[in-house]
Scaffold this motif. Structure first.
Motif, PDB file in Angstrom:
ATOM      1  N   GLU A  56       0.825  -1.205   0.000  1.00  0.00           N
ATOM      2  CA  GLU A  56       0.000   0.000   0.000  1.00  0.00           C
ATOM      3  C   GLU A  56       0.864   1.262   0.000  1.00  0.00           C
ATOM      4  OE1 GLU A  56      -2.447  -0.638   3.408  1.00  0.00           O
ATOM      5  OE2 GLU A  56      -4.013  -1.663   2.269  1.00  0.00           O
ATOM      6  N   ALA A  95       0.858   4.148  -2.753  1.00  0.00           N
ATOM      7  CA  ALA A  95       0.679   5.560  -2.404  1.00  0.00           C
ATOM      8  C   ALA A  95       1.755   6.420  -3.058  1.00  0.00           C
ATOM      9  CB  ALA A  95       0.707   5.734  -0.891  1.00  0.00           C
ATOM     10  N   SER A 106       1.079   9.400  -5.688  1.00  0.00           N
ATOM     11  CA  SER A 106       1.604  10.737  -5.452  1.00  0.00           C
ATOM     12  C   SER A 106       2.390  11.248  -6.653  1.00  0.00           C
ATOM     13  CB  SER A 106       2.496  10.738  -4.207  1.00  0.00           C
ATOM     14  OG  SER A 106       1.755  10.435  -3.044  1.00  0.00           O
ATOM     15  N   GLY A 128      -6.761  13.138  -3.376  1.00  0.00           N
ATOM     16  CA  GLY A 128      -6.810  11.704  -3.113  1.00  0.00           C
ATOM     17  C   GLY A 128      -5.444  11.140  -2.752  1.00  0.00           C
ATOM     18  N   TRP A 165      -4.511  12.391   0.827  1.00  0.00           N
ATOM     19  CA  TRP A 165      -5.328  11.700   1.824  1.00  0.00           C
ATOM     20  C   TRP A 165      -4.795  10.287   2.072  1.00  0.00           C
ATOM     21  CZ3 TRP A 165      -8.375   7.347   0.443  1.00  0.00           C
ATOM     22  CH2 TRP A 165      -9.039   6.762   1.525  1.00  0.00           C
ATOM     23  N   TRP A 166      -4.533   9.549   1.007  1.00  0.00           N
ATOM     24  CA  TRP A 166      -4.110   8.157   1.136  1.00  0.00           C
ATOM     25  C   TRP A 166      -2.728   8.063   1.772  1.00  0.00           C
ATOM     26  CZ3 TRP A 166      -5.804   3.705   1.970  1.00  0.00           C
ATOM     27  CH2 TRP A 166      -5.128   2.532   1.625  1.00  0.00           C
ATOM     28  N   SER A 196      -2.771   9.153   5.504  1.00  0.00           N
ATOM     29  CA  SER A 196      -3.453   8.146   6.322  1.00  0.00           C
ATOM     30  C   SER A 196      -2.563   6.936   6.558  1.00  0.00           C
ATOM     31  CB  SER A 196      -4.759   7.713   5.646  1.00  0.00           C
ATOM     32  OG  SER A 196      -5.655   8.802   5.520  1.00  0.00           O
ATOM     33  N   LEU A 197      -1.834   6.520   5.522  1.00  0.00           N
ATOM     34  CA  LEU A 197      -0.918   5.390   5.677  1.00  0.00           C
ATOM     35  C   LEU A 197       0.221   5.718   6.638  1.00  0.00           C
ATOM     36  CD1 LEU A 197      -0.537   3.922   2.072  1.00  0.00           C
ATOM     37  CD2 LEU A 197      -1.480   2.767   4.070  1.00  0.00           C
ATOM     38  N   THR A 219      -2.834  14.270   8.940  1.00  0.00           N
ATOM     39  CA  THR A 219      -4.140  14.293   8.281  1.00  0.00           C
ATOM     40  C   THR A 219      -4.857  15.626   8.495  1.00  0.00           C
ATOM     41  OG1 THR A 219      -5.066  13.164  10.216  1.00  0.00           O
ATOM     42  CG2 THR A 219      -4.461  11.794   8.324  1.00  0.00           C
ATOM     43  N   SER A 225      -8.366  15.438   6.164  1.00  0.00           N
ATOM     44  CA  SER A 225      -8.828  14.297   5.366  1.00  0.00           C
ATOM     45  C   SER A 225     -10.260  14.494   4.914  1.00  0.00           C
ATOM     46  CB  SER A 225      -8.691  13.006   6.175  1.00  0.00           C
ATOM     47  OG  SER A 225      -7.326  12.687   6.366  1.00  0.00           O
TER      48      SER A 225
END
Length: 389
Positions: free
Chosen positions: A288, A292, A296, A315, A318-319, A322-323, A362, A368
């Motif tokens: 993941e 990401a 990016s 998007g 955010w991803w 969050s990771l 975030t 987010s």
């Protein structure tokens, strides 16, 4: 400026890695992270060495201290500094935000005054957008500026800004009094404020963040006419555009990668990796993080091609953020707060600093919730944020 020898992004990446491996850089970062429990210092010499080679703003023209490369080069710098554990708030605020705005709409006098110092790493800006009780709804800002003989008078309060104590200037978003342009967004202007000016008060805010955060009170601050960046009412569009490269998520994906690799090294050092890997889905998390990063860099491509795609960048940010937050939490849970560096290299921060930094990821560059709303709006309009050319 020295001859950097960098002709493309691959040369730039290799050159930055070589510089950050030099003894002076490793010594400075060992000092930074040794002090970080109290206050994370700014690695000024590293920034200035990068600037001397044109590497802080490599996408700027050479006359302003850059190398004339593309936006991809700027993303390379962001990624490498993050992967090497270099605090990046100064670069984000000064180059990506203030510098990009000046490059976009600044007068020639403004560019000549500020950009060379930014590119050298000697001029630092703070971003003064967020206000108390406003949060991510910047359109509800109450900071006001009004015309007075010879310039402007600025009043308001800004909060949660980083590195302000080390900055010489602030980029302030303010509502222009009596502008009467019809909407709350059309009344916003951007202004450059010297942070030593009469009426400016800087106060530290207590937080767990590894970099100090500040409140800035602005009381009858006089600014000359030339403090305005762009035109009156253009500020909202400019500050939204300035978030473009930051919202690609490159530096957030870099944090996720660095912290994940440290987590794996820590588990391996304790002999727990074989058991913890399957139980906590580390292989999936690794994949993941790789995804990401690709997402990016796809957003970076849009910026480089001057193709406005706010949903794609939102998007990606955010991803990636969050990771990174997920990795920091997992490291805290598996290794505990007493666990320090997973190796004997003081050049890198330990994972306790990751736990301190992660909660804000975030929130920075848009919460987010705001980012997901941007993606959802684009989808409802029938667009595909990740559609290829």
């Amino acid at each position: 400026m020295q001859n950097s020898g960098c002709e493309d992004e691959a040369d730039l990446r290799a050159s930055i890695r070589e510089l950050l491996a030099r003894p002076f850089a490793r010594d400075e970062m060992a000092w930074v992270w040794a002090e970080a429990d109290e206050e994370c210092p700014h690695p000024a010499r590293i920034y200035q060495e990068l600037g001397a080679n044109g590497w802080l703003a490599p996408h700027w023209p050479r006359r302003y201290g850059g190398l004339g490369l593309s936006e991809y080069a700027s993303a390379v710098v962001a990624e490498e500094l993050t992967l090497h554990g270099i605090p990046d708030s100064v670069r984000v605020n000064t180059v990506d935000n203030a510098g990009s705005i000046l490059m976009r709409v600044g007068t020639e006098e403004q560019r000549a005054r500020y950009l060379p110092g930014i590119a050298r790493g000697t001029t630092v800006f703070s971003v003064l957008y967020t206000e108390p009780e406003v949060g991510s709804d910047l359109g509800a800002m109450s900071t006001r500026i009004e015309p007075v003989p010879g310039g402007w008078s600025l009043n308001g309060t800004k909060v949660w800004n980083a590195r302000t104590a080390e900055a010489q200037f602030g980029t302030v978003a303010a509502r222009i009094a009596d502008e009467g342009r019809g909407t709350k967004f059309a009344e916003v202007g951007l202004f450059i404020v010297p942070l030593q000016a009469p009426g400016v008060r800087i106060e530290k805010i207590d937080s767990i963040n590894h970099e100090d955060l500040f409140r800035v009170r602005l009381e009858e601050v006089f600014l000359p006419q030339e403090a305005l960046v762009g035109s009156p009412g253009q500020g909202w569009a400019l500050l939204t555009e300035a978030l473009g490269l930051e919202r690609t998520g490159v530096n957030f994906a870099g944090k996720a990668r660095r912290w994940f690799d440290q987590l794996v090294a820590g588990l391996q050092a304790r002999g727990q990796l074989e058991e913890a890997g399957p139980r906590h889905g580390l292989h999936r998390l690794d994949a993941e993080i790789q995804a990401a990063r690709l997402l990016s860099w796809r957003a970076v491509r849009d910026v480089a091609k001057e193709r406005q795609n706010p949903a794609s960048a939102a998007g990606a940010k955010w991803w990636a953020s969050s990771l990174a937050q997920q990795v920091a939490l997992l490291a805290w849970q598996l290794l505990g707060p007493a666990f320090g560096r997973p190796h004997e290299d003081p050049h890198f921060p330990d994972l306790v600093q990751a736990a301190r930094e992660a909660p804000g990821l975030t929130l920075a560059a848009g919460t987010s919730e705001m980012l997901l709303a941007t993606v959802a709006t684009d989808l409802m309009d029938g667009s595909d944020p990740w559609e290829d050319d």
